[in-house]
Design an enzyme around this catalytic site. Sequence first.
Site, PDB file in Angstrom:
ATOM      1  N   LYS A   1       0.842  -1.184   0.000  1.00  0.00           N
ATOM      2  CA  LYS A   1       0.000   0.000   0.000  1.00  0.00           C
ATOM      3  C   LYS A   1       0.883   1.241   0.000  1.00  0.00           C
ATOM      4  CE  LYS A   1      -3.928   1.760   2.727  1.00  0.00           C
ATOM      5  NZ  LYS A   1      -4.791   1.444   3.897  1.00  0.00           N
TER       6      LYS A   1
ATOM      7  N   LEU B   1      -6.288   8.523   3.349  1.00  0.00           N
ATOM      8  CA  LEU B   1      -6.499   7.116   3.729  1.00  0.00           C
ATOM      9  C   LEU B   1      -7.878   6.856   4.345  1.00  0.00           C
ATOM     10  CD1 LEU B   1      -3.117   5.948   5.379  1.00  0.00           C
ATOM     11  CD2 LEU B   1      -3.807   5.821   2.992  1.00  0.00           C
TER      12      LEU B   1
ATOM     13  N   SER C   1      -9.256   1.587   2.573  1.00  0.00           N
ATOM     14  CA  SER C   1      -8.350   2.418   1.816  1.00  0.00           C
ATOM     15  C   SER C   1      -7.262   1.634   1.086  1.00  0.00           C
ATOM     16  CB  SER C   1      -7.680   3.433   2.752  1.00  0.00           C
ATOM     17  OG  SER C   1      -6.962   2.787   3.797  1.00  0.00           O
TER      18      SER C   1
ATOM     19  N   ILE D   1      -7.828   0.442   9.776  1.00  0.00           N
ATOM     20  CA  ILE D   1      -8.237   1.153  10.986  1.00  0.00           C
ATOM     21  C   ILE D   1      -9.752   1.110  11.163  1.00  0.00           C
ATOM     22  CG2 ILE D   1      -8.475   3.440   9.913  1.00  0.00           C
ATOM     23  CD1 ILE D   1      -7.256   4.647  12.460  1.00  0.00           C
ATOM     24  N   GLY D   2     -10.461   0.745  10.084  1.00  0.00           N
ATOM     25  CA  GLY D   2     -11.911   0.641  10.177  1.00  0.00           C
ATOM     26  C   GLY D   2     -12.470  -0.396   9.220  1.00  0.00           C
ATOM     27  N   GLY D   3     -11.570  -1.097   8.546  1.00  0.00           N
ATOM     28  CA  GLY D   3     -11.961  -2.078   7.541  1.00  0.00           C
ATOM     29  C   GLY D   3     -11.140  -1.985   6.278  1.00  0.00           C
ATOM     30  N   SER D   4     -10.025  -1.248   6.329  1.00  0.00           N
ATOM     31  CA  SER D   4      -9.302  -0.873   5.119  1.00  0.00           C
ATOM     32  C   SER D   4      -8.522  -1.994   4.457  1.00  0.00           C
ATOM     33  CB  SER D   4      -8.352   0.305   5.416  1.00  0.00           C
ATOM     34  OG  SER D   4      -9.090   1.473   5.631  1.00  0.00           O
TER      35      SER D   4
END
Length: 588
Positions: free
Chosen positions: A160, A209, A235, A256-259
């Site tokens: 990434k 991001l 992201s 961090i939330g599903g990235s």
Amino acid sequence: MRRRGKNHDPSHGTANHGVYKRLGLHSVSFNPTMSWKDLAAAKKQAQLEKIPQEWLIKDLPTDKNVVDFPKKSGLLSDLDLEITESSVATLLQNLASSKWSSVQVTTSFSKRAIIAHQLVNCLTEIFLDRALARAKELDEHLARTGKVVGPLHGLPVSLKDQVNIKGIESTMGYIAWIGKPVEKSAILVDILEESGAVLFVKTNVPQTLMWVETHNLIFGRTSNPHNRTLTSGGSSGGEGALIALKGSPLGLGSDIGGSVRVPAGFCGIYGFRPSYHRIPYSGAANSLEGQDSVNSVFGPLSQSLDGLTTVVKTVLGKQPWLRDAHVIRKQWSEEEYALSDHGGKGGKLCFAIMWDDGITKPDPPIRRGLELTKKALLAAGHEVIDWKPYKQAEIGLNTFAIWSAGSGDDYRSVTQLSGEPLIGSMAPDATGNEVRPVFGKPLSAYELWQVQKKKRDLRQEYLNHWSATVAQTSTGRPVDAVITPVAPYASAPHGLNRNLFYTVWCNALDYPSVIIPTGAKVDPVLDVKQPRTEFFSPMPFDKDIYERYTPELYEDAPIPIQVVGRTMEDEAVLAMSKVVDDALRSNL
């Protein structure tokens, strides 16, 4: 296949040719007197000039589904296809035995990555010469010593964009960061290279991001290769799309939330979100630095489940806690991978299925994926019960409040350096004047402490909720793992992926989780819209998503599931995911 038409998205392999030369730039460098648009165009042009001309697609397809295009392109030899369609385990075995050279494997994946990029716009940095030089060194070492450099010897690995590699830029979708090659690699990069990996490309991300889609003002939008009218997620959307097209066998993203998990799910591949502080993060570029209540973690994405396990074992085997002060001192545990706390390898497991989270009822394809999984697990001799959601909305909103406490200042501190606008909408027809949607507001230090205190309490409450399931199982243990949707839909049209409640709870509670493709895809015959008159409230997601659904909209989109375990059960979650994956494959 036809020539691209007037409706073709120009981010798919085209750019403003001539801007680079018109500006008189020999290399792209940040110049505050230049407009942000000229800087972005120059950077994109510089990227295109790194693509070998012989790998350019002469007739770009206009089809929505381009997953099989690389096979049909005529640009890949039979050996290229054999290599790029092999699992990580097979690749490493053939590299170690010298059946395939690292130069050959790197060339094959480089070629396929360039094809993938022209189809879905998934790459940022391309450094193939550097990668091939590294591959040649590895081949020479193996020929000279008879030994591999490490457990990833010769394996191409994509990263990434935020993962810093010395001498290469990490713009992270910010124009102000163009022309600033990083001076030191991230610790994770050092470990991968010491283990024999060949780094060859970096992949696209959203500006900042902090989106679950992938679009920025430098490189443009990344599309889903199964249906290019849909998002690849974010992201780590560039990673998801690249690996789905088999342009890389293994990649590293962040979550961090599903990235990691959203792109893996939407693109039909495997992805893993580990627990906090197991994989080193130090030395990477990031947003929201200093916010350490809900931690971003690095996790792998791969075409095969063995790829996830291999890279986690490799990184932990390098004792990263001796280099990164935040990594906990916890070796890879074969005992835990053998499910010592879950009845032992081969024993009966109890899985619970979260059919919905009480916020949004999943679309028919997602429900079907859960039903397929239940059927497969029951056939394999495991127990399956229903999972009762617990404060899922409160957990999600609490997380959003933590992010929103200072995120606006964080984003603007970078965008104001170049004058580029802060993206407020991922919609293709966005005007650039949209206000970025947020679930929260700036907070004082004391107000933030109260939100973080609530997060602490929610983690304890959820642990108690999970532990109490011992009364519902026949194993004498609480539920071993929870199986959930990745999202309420198989993917989303560009600009409309706004629901991450099915993934963000794992980040808030620090639950390791693995994404598994069920092998099924959206089917207009099997996934007919069902009538509904009652909807969850007070948030509007449920009704909005229901009204949007038609199976034709999501044509060919893969149907994924998510396997969730408790904090620090990373090895066990990977092992239980193999149980689930094996059960699904045996029922295809």
